[in-house]
Design an enzyme around this catalytic site. Structure first.
Site, PDB file in Angstrom:
ATOM      1  CG  ASN A   1       3.704   1.249   9.217  1.00  0.00           C
ATOM      2  OD1 ASN A   1       3.410   0.664   8.832  1.00  0.00           O
ATOM      3  ND2 ASN A   1       4.396   1.937  10.248  1.00  0.00           N
TER       4      ASN A   1
ATOM      5  CE  LYS B   1       2.734  -0.240  12.955  1.00  0.00           C
ATOM      6  NZ  LYS B   1       1.176   0.026  12.093  1.00  0.00           N
TER       7      LYS B   1
ATOM      8  CG  ASN C   1      -0.380   0.900   2.287  1.00  0.00           C
ATOM      9  OD1 ASN C   1      -0.869   1.438   2.237  1.00  0.00           O
ATOM     10  ND2 ASN C   1       0.353  -0.357   3.211  1.00  0.00           N
TER      11      ASN C   1
ATOM     12  CG  ASN D   1       2.884   4.637   2.278  1.00  0.00           C
ATOM     13  OD1 ASN D   1       3.724   3.907   0.923  1.00  0.00           O
ATOM     14  ND2 ASN D   1       2.178   3.595   2.548  1.00  0.00           N
ATOM     15  CB  THR D   2       4.133  10.488   5.332  1.00  0.00           C
ATOM     16  OG1 THR D   2       2.663   9.858   5.231  1.00  0.00           O
ATOM     17  CG2 THR D   2       4.169  12.109   5.353  1.00  0.00           C
TER      18      THR D   2
ATOM     19  CB  SER E   1       3.850   5.510   7.668  1.00  0.00           C
ATOM     20  OG  SER E   1       3.284   5.235   6.004  1.00  0.00           O
TER      21      SER E   1
ATOM     22  CG  PHE F   1      -0.268   8.758   7.355  1.00  0.00           C
ATOM     23  CD1 PHE F   1      -0.257   7.975   7.044  1.00  0.00           C
ATOM     24  CD2 PHE F   1       0.357  10.414   7.778  1.00  0.00           C
ATOM     25  CE1 PHE F   1       0.537   7.205   8.341  1.00  0.00           C
ATOM     26  CE2 PHE F   1       1.279   9.144   9.171  1.00  0.00           C
ATOM     27  CZ  PHE F   1       1.383   8.325   8.884  1.00  0.00           C
TER      28      PHE F   1
END
Length: 352
Positions: free
Chosen positions: A249, A220, A111, A180-181, A178, A115
């Site tokens: 994560n 996390k 993925n 993805n940021t 994450s 967010f």
């Protein structure tokens, strides 16, 4: 068998559409006697972690319910705790679609959601409508930063979210891992990490005094850490007296999915291929922390044996996400039964 059929039908749909359909279906179906029956199938095996008593050690990881719309439906599946989010101060759409990809042959998902969420105000409104925490459920609220907030100002976003979610949370999870940021994972290191932890702990102390209730903080982290980074992070967590660690994560590695359709998509990989990498990180943190704060393990859990391996590596609790997509509610029962059978109990019935 029932979930196998449902999964086959859902997997005919685009992944993000299937996700939404499945959650709406659970919300409509899991009410009244059916919800009670689902909960009754999962054995109690209480755990005391972070000063909280968890009915069993099986949790739902953040990401499945980003906007806290489905807390009661998910809680009815027998989870010992439910974590929702990640939420950011302002609403944001996330990354362009498509951004969610199945790799069924590897029991994996990639993925790059970014967010996507409706913002903390709507998030809190949805939490307030749920009954789960009011009825004794353990509810984790996972916070992050907006994509367009500069990394050097990221702490302001985390503090804003902490203030808003604090009165409604059993614990607060701080997502700095994450992939993805852009730039987010840099917050796991150096002065930025120290500054963030110090400011979060100071705000936690102020809010605890204001609300008359102490809400634990868990951080996390990513699975893509070197042994030296694990040691440095563990030292900072202990120094700032953080209450818990969530490991891990998703990974940027593609080990175990090479050559499969969608394997080259950008984003975080979760599911079976991340199990070994994530478990190794749990073991390293367990050694580095020496029992000074508990670990919640996530990453590649698709069976009771997988969950037991995380506990054996040093975790106190486990969380599932991709395994839940592939195995369904039966995985919650299986893990809870496996861990209940292996846990030594105190005289008051709470597992050690």
């Amino acid at each position: 068998m029932t979930y196998d059929l449902a999964r086959r039908a859902l997997f005919l749909l685009p992944p993000e559409t299937a996700h939404e359909v499945a959650l709406e279906g659970m919300r409509l179906l899991l009410r009244g006697p059916l919800a009670s029956w689902m909960r009754s199938r999962v054995p109690n095996s209480p755990r005391e972690v972070m000063g909280l008593t968890f009915p069993n050690p099986v949790g739902l990881a953040a990401g499945l319910d980003k906007n806290a719309r489905y807390i009661d439906a998910l809680g009815s599946l027998g989870f010992g705790f439910v974590e929702v989010g990640t939420v950011t101060p302002r609403p944001q759409p996330g990354n362009p679609k498509p951004r969610l990809f199945r790799l069924p042959k590897a029991q994996a998902i990639i993925n790059r959601m970014g967010f996507n969420n409706l913002g903390v105000e709507q998030f809190i409104a949805n939490v307030e409508e749920s009954r789960f925490a009011r009825e004794g459920g353990i509810l984790g609220l996972n916070i992050g930063k907006n994509f367009d907030t500069p990394v050097e100002k990221a702490a302001d976003d985390y503090l804003f979210c902490l203030r808003r979610v604090y009165p409604h949370a059993s614990y607060v999870a701080v997502n700095i891992s994450s992939p993805n940021t852009a730039g987010l994972r840099t917050l796991q290191h150096g002065d930025a990490f120290d500054d963030l932890l110090a400011r979060l702990k100071a705000e936690q102390a102020r809010l605890a005094d204001q609300d008359g209730r102490y809400v634990p903080l868990a951080v996390k982290v990513a699975p893509d850490l070197t042994p030296e980074e694990v040691t440095t992070i563990a030292d900072a967590l202990r120094r700032h007296r953080i209450d818990g660690l969530i490991a891990t994560n998703t990974t940027l590695s593609r080990e175990g999915v090479e050559g499969l359709p969608h394997a080259d998509e950008k984003g975080g990989l979760s599911g079976a291929p991340v199990f070994a990498r994530s478990t190794a990180i749990v073991r390293q943190f367990s050694q580095a922390l020496a029992g000074e704060l508990p670990i919640i393990a996530a990453g590649g859990i698709l069976s009771g044996a997988d969950a037991q391996a995380k506990i054996d590596a040093g975790a106190s609790l486990v969380q599932i996400y991709t395994g839940f997509i592939y195995r369904g509610p039966e995985l919650v029962r299986e893990i809870a039964a496996t861990l209940a059978a292996s846990a030594p109990a105190r005289s008051d019935g709470v597992a050690l």
